[in-house]
Write a protein that holds these residues in place. Structure first.
Motif, PDB file in Angstrom:
ATOM      1  N   GLY A   1       0.848  -1.184   0.000  1.00 29.54           N
ATOM      2  CA  GLY A   1       0.000   0.000   0.000  1.00 29.54           C
ATOM      3  C   GLY A   1       0.881   1.230   0.000  1.00 29.54           C
ATOM      4  O   GLY A   1       2.071   1.152   0.317  1.00 29.54           O
TER       5      GLY A   1
ATOM      6  N   ARG B   1     -10.047   3.460   5.094  1.00 30.08           N
ATOM      7  CA  ARG B   1      -9.177   2.531   4.390  1.00 30.08           C
ATOM      8  C   ARG B   1      -9.981   1.339   3.886  1.00 30.08           C
ATOM      9  O   ARG B   1     -10.906   0.873   4.549  1.00 30.08           O
TER      10      ARG B   1
ATOM     11  N   THR C   1      -0.592   4.560   4.582  1.00 28.45           N
ATOM     12  CA  THR C   1      -1.906   3.913   4.543  1.00 28.45           C
ATOM     13  C   THR C   1      -2.230   3.128   5.803  1.00 28.45           C
ATOM     14  O   THR C   1      -3.394   2.811   6.032  1.00 28.45           O
TER      15      THR C   1
ATOM     16  N   GLU D   1      -5.579   0.445   0.992  1.00 32.29           N
ATOM     17  CA  GLU D   1      -5.823   1.609   0.136  1.00 32.29           C
ATOM     18  C   GLU D   1      -6.462   2.716   0.963  1.00 32.29           C
ATOM     19  O   GLU D   1      -7.330   2.463   1.787  1.00 32.29           O
TER      20      GLU D   1
END
Length: 153
Positions: free
Chosen positions: A32, A134, A36, A124
């Protein structure tokens, strides 16, 4: 499996739940973008493993070892690794093929040397839904990770 989390606490809670399920010799690969939550989920996993040490990202040392929990934890950060030979030089195979749980942040940087069986966690960030939102996708590679179906937060 896909999880949506809305805070650092929820990210950590997912890590705790996962850590409670992990078994000796498991390998968790985290990917990621920067910021993140890879280290936050790692801190949660460590709590789920009952590790009492303070968890920090080993950005400059490549690996931190923790053995105060129900299983030993090897925490890798390969962000600064430019060549797989660098990671082999520290005894990478000895670490990941041990009884410890191994967590590898930025695993995509060394994907050509990863074993075929591992648990992949992709995080993400979605700013349009809020600073801490997220999407966390967990994908098992290999039959040993069938137990992941039990994961709930």
């Amino acid at each position: 499996m896909i999880f949506s989390v809305n805070s650092v606490e929820e990210t950590t809670s997912l890590g705790i739940a996962l850590g409670k399920l992990l078994k000796s010799g498991d390998i968790v690969c985290l990917t990621g973008d920067l910021g993140t939550g890879k280290t936050h989920i790692t801190k949660g996993i460590a709590k789920g493993l009952e590790i009492t040490d303070y968890i920090t990202s080993p950005t400059f040392t490549i690996v931190n070892e923790y053995d105060s929990g129900r299983l030993k934890l090897n925490h890798f950060d390969v962000y600064r690794v430019s060549d797989p030979d660098e990671i082999y030089a520290i005894g990478f195979d000895d670490y990941i093929f041990s009884d410890a749980v191994s967590i590898i942040e930025w695993a995509n940087y060394i994907e050509e040397i990863l074993p075929k069986d591992f648990l992949h966690i992709y995080i993400e960030k979605y700013l349009e839904k809020g600073e801490d939102y997220r999407k966390i996708t967990i994908t098992p590679y290999g039959e040993r990770y069938d137990y992941i179906k039990e994961l709930k937060i």
